[in-house]
Design an enzyme around this catalytic site. Structure first.
Site, mmCIF file in Angstrom:
data_model
loop_
_atom_site.group_PDB
_atom_site.id
_atom_site.type_symbol
_atom_site.label_atom_id
_atom_site.label_comp_id
_atom_site.label_asym_id
_atom_site.label_seq_id
_atom_site.Cartn_x
_atom_site.Cartn_y
_atom_site.Cartn_z
ATOM 1 N N SER A 77 0.413 4.022 -2.984
ATOM 2 C CA SER A 77 -0.163 5.352 -3.922
ATOM 3 C C SER A 77 -1.231 5.585 -3.238
ATOM 4 O O SER A 77 -1.825 4.840 -2.484
ATOM 5 C CB SER A 77 -0.610 4.663 -5.112
ATOM 6 O OG SER A 77 0.568 4.322 -5.968
ATOM 7 N N PRO B 253 -4.788 8.622 -3.579
ATOM 8 C CA PRO B 253 -5.750 9.291 -4.307
ATOM 9 C C PRO B 253 -5.096 10.417 -5.114
ATOM 10 O O PRO B 253 -5.427 10.677 -6.203
ATOM 11 C CB PRO B 253 -7.018 9.745 -3.616
ATOM 12 C CG PRO B 253 -6.879 8.664 -2.412
ATOM 13 C CD PRO B 253 -5.628 8.379 -2.182
ATOM 14 N N GLU C 34 4.342 1.105 -10.846
ATOM 15 C CA GLU C 34 5.748 1.185 -10.445
ATOM 16 C C GLU C 34 6.746 2.355 -10.863
ATOM 17 O O GLU C 34 7.653 2.162 -11.038
ATOM 18 C CB GLU C 34 6.522 -0.232 -11.086
ATOM 19 C CG GLU C 34 5.875 -1.543 -10.404
ATOM 20 C CD GLU C 34 6.778 -2.067 -9.228
ATOM 21 O OE1 GLU C 34 7.577 -1.321 -8.838
ATOM 22 O OE2 GLU C 34 6.187 -3.202 -8.910
ATOM 23 N N GLY C 35 5.757 3.461 -10.796
ATOM 24 C CA GLY C 35 6.464 4.596 -11.464
ATOM 25 C C GLY C 35 6.302 4.922 -12.714
ATOM 26 O O GLY C 35 6.731 4.229 -13.678
ATOM 27 N N SER D 161 3.371 8.681 -8.279
ATOM 28 C CA SER D 161 4.726 8.499 -8.163
ATOM 29 C C SER D 161 5.690 9.063 -7.194
ATOM 30 O O SER D 161 6.805 9.100 -7.136
ATOM 31 C CB SER D 161 5.356 8.688 -9.572
ATOM 32 O OG SER D 161 4.733 7.787 -10.760
ATOM 33 N N ARG E 248 -5.558 -13.733 -43.860
ATOM 34 C CA ARG E 248 -6.506 -13.123 -44.272
ATOM 35 C C ARG E 248 -5.869 -12.343 -45.606
ATOM 36 O O ARG E 248 -4.860 -12.059 -45.853
ATOM 37 C CB ARG E 248 -6.634 -11.750 -43.376
ATOM 38 C CG ARG E 248 -8.208 -10.770 -43.843
ATOM 39 C CD ARG E 248 -8.517 -9.941 -42.733
ATOM 40 N NE ARG E 248 -9.397 -9.020 -42.752
ATOM 41 C CZ ARG E 248 -10.648 -9.284 -43.464
ATOM 42 N NH1 ARG E 248 -11.204 -10.475 -43.332
ATOM 43 N NH2 ARG E 248 -11.425 -8.195 -43.928
ATOM 44 N N ARG F 5 10.606 -3.073 -11.167
ATOM 45 C CA ARG F 5 10.793 -2.525 -12.470
ATOM 46 C C ARG F 5 11.300 -3.548 -13.480
ATOM 47 O O ARG F 5 10.986 -3.446 -14.717
ATOM 48 C CB ARG F 5 11.426 -1.198 -12.408
ATOM 49 C CG ARG F 5 10.693 0.023 -11.617
ATOM 50 C CD ARG F 5 11.382 1.230 -11.373
ATOM 51 N NE ARG F 5 10.493 2.189 -10.731
ATOM 52 C CZ ARG F 5 10.982 3.030 -9.972
ATOM 53 N NH1 ARG F 5 11.996 3.054 -9.618
ATOM 54 N NH2 ARG F 5 10.033 3.790 -9.350
ATOM 55 N N ALA G 98 0.734 -1.170 -0.267
ATOM 56 C CA ALA G 98 0.134 0.072 0.014
ATOM 57 C C ALA G 98 0.956 1.242 -0.137
ATOM 58 O O ALA G 98 1.455 1.677 1.021
ATOM 59 C CB ALA G 98 -0.913 -0.065 1.134
ATOM 60 N N GLU H 273 7.361 8.761 -17.157
ATOM 61 C CA GLU H 273 7.968 10.027 -17.183
ATOM 62 C C GLU H 273 8.682 10.258 -16.067
ATOM 63 O O GLU H 273 10.014 10.913 -16.177
ATOM 64 C CB GLU H 273 6.853 11.182 -17.134
ATOM 65 C CG GLU H 273 5.990 11.595 -18.180
ATOM 66 C CD GLU H 273 5.047 10.084 -18.490
ATOM 67 O OE1 GLU H 273 4.290 10.475 -19.572
ATOM 68 O OE2 GLU H 273 4.895 9.254 -17.884
#
Length: 384
Positions: free
Chosen positions: A129, A131, A368-369, A135, A273, A248, A127, A372
């Site tokens: 992150s 609201p 995981e971040g 990051s 196709r 990561r 736990a 950016e």
């Protein structure tokens, strides 16, 4: 076609990779579309994964696990995510954060909380992150206030895998208020989910990775004993930063599995196709698109496996982990987008594998971040 071959996988990781492939083929692929449609938690697949010895087995043998290293985890991640990202995430989240306890917890904490996870009697979650913050690890607001021999928890967490289903979570909370050192204001705690003041509910319906469940957790004067703190007070940011370097690499594996799924779906479609009296695969523009997808995939995979070795050896871990995560997850996004284009109008049919992959690739570029933030890390940690 064979995309996730063993050529870049170290010999010791090849057996578990093969085991994960067989499991994914037999247990995940047949039910992937069904779980994507229903959005239900795949308890039966999770339990099968536990029986197969593929869940929570990065925990050391002394605590009941198999002691998988980072390269073995990457090998598993590729295979599970190729079959289905939502179910794959559920299996990998069952022990998410437990590695922190293994590396920094006391022996008493490990016996009480870590062993049941390794032995597949419990599942856990991490736990972090909130609201209003994802990051920015130094911007979280949930607090842990020390009162005697207890910590009192107040605040909210968001996007928490297994926040409802878990037996306990590793909580990242603010314990200090030093403006001169924002990074030293955070600590980590073990919080059983049946503790008074812990309330969790599932986040409303998601468009992607629907077989994995995330929660909104609220802490309202939730009290836990001081003994539930992991490591020293104020060490949470630094512990978490190290943990995410490993995570990561695994997320890079998520991207590789998804990219492989997109390429496979596109290759199969264009070779089955016709248009304008010709097989679609005969058009040079289609061939060039597939060539680009394959080239970017192979580049991402080579980088990810090299980064796994670097992080395992603690060689500029943050730099290599950020590059691997960024390249692999963005390659998955590109492959899914191109795969959709090659499918034409049929790409938007919900029973198409490419449509499911297209939705799922939107997630790993964020968790995981966000990428950016990864680019900030790549620049700031580049060797000079």
């Amino acid at each position: 076609m064979e995309l996730l071959d063993d050529s870049v996988v170290p010999e010791h990781a090849q057996p578990v990779k093969q085991q994960a492939r067989e499991f994914a083929t037999e247990e995940i692929e047949p039910v992937a579309e069904e779980y994507f449609r229903s959005g239900e938690y795949p308890w039966d697949v999770l339990e099968a994964g536990m029986d197969a010895g593929l869940v929570a087995q990065d925990i050391g043998e002394e605590y009941g696990g198999r002691g998988f290293d980072l390269q073995q985890l990457l090998a598993i991640a590729e295979e599970l995510y190729r079959a289905d990202a939502g179910i794959g995430l559920t299996l990998m989240l069952a022990s998410f954060g437990a590695e922190i306890l293994e590396d920094h917890g006391t022996e008493q904490q490990k016996e009480e909380f870590l062993r049941p996870v390794a032995e597949n009697d419990q599942i856990t979650g991490l736990a972090v992150s909130e609201p209003e913050s994802g990051s920015d690890l130094a911007g979280m607001r949930t607090t842990a206030t020390k009162e005697g021999d207890e910590y009192v928890l107040n605040g909210e967490k968001y996007w928490i895998g297994n926040g409802v289903e878990a037996d306990w979570v590793t909580l990242y909370a603010k314990t200090g208020d030093n403006e001169q050192n924002r990074y030293g204001n955070y600590s980590l705690f073990i919080v059983p989910t049946d503790t008074a003041g812990y309330e969790a509910e599932h986040i409303p319906e998601k468009m992607a990775m629907r077989a994995s469940k995330q929660a909104h957790i609220t802490f309202d004067d939730c009290r836990i004993p001081v003994e539930n703190r992991i490591g020293a007070e104020g060490s949470g940011f630094y512990i978490l930063a190290e943990f995410f370097n490993h995570g990561r690499i695994a997320v890079g594996g998520h991207g590789l599995g998804l990219a492989a799924a997109a390429i496979e779906a596109a290759w199969s479609f264009v070779h089955d196709r016709e248009a304008f009296g010709r097989d679609i695969s005969e058009f040079q523009s289609v061939q060039h698109t597939l060539a680009e997808m394959r080239t970017e995939f192979e580049a991402a995979r080579a980088l990810n496996w090299r980064a796994a070795r670097k992080v395992e050896n603690r060689e500029q871990s943050g730099f290599w982990a950020a590059m691997a995560k960024t390249k692999s997850t963005e390659t998955a996004t590109m492959c899914a987008e191109q795969g959709m284009q090659l499918h034409g109008g049929r790409s938007i049919l919900t029973d198409r594998r490419i449509a499911r992959v297209y939705r799922d690739v939107r997630v790993p570029v964020i968790y995981e971040g966000a990428n950016e933030v990864q680019r900030n890390l790549i620049y700031s940690q580049s060797p000079t």
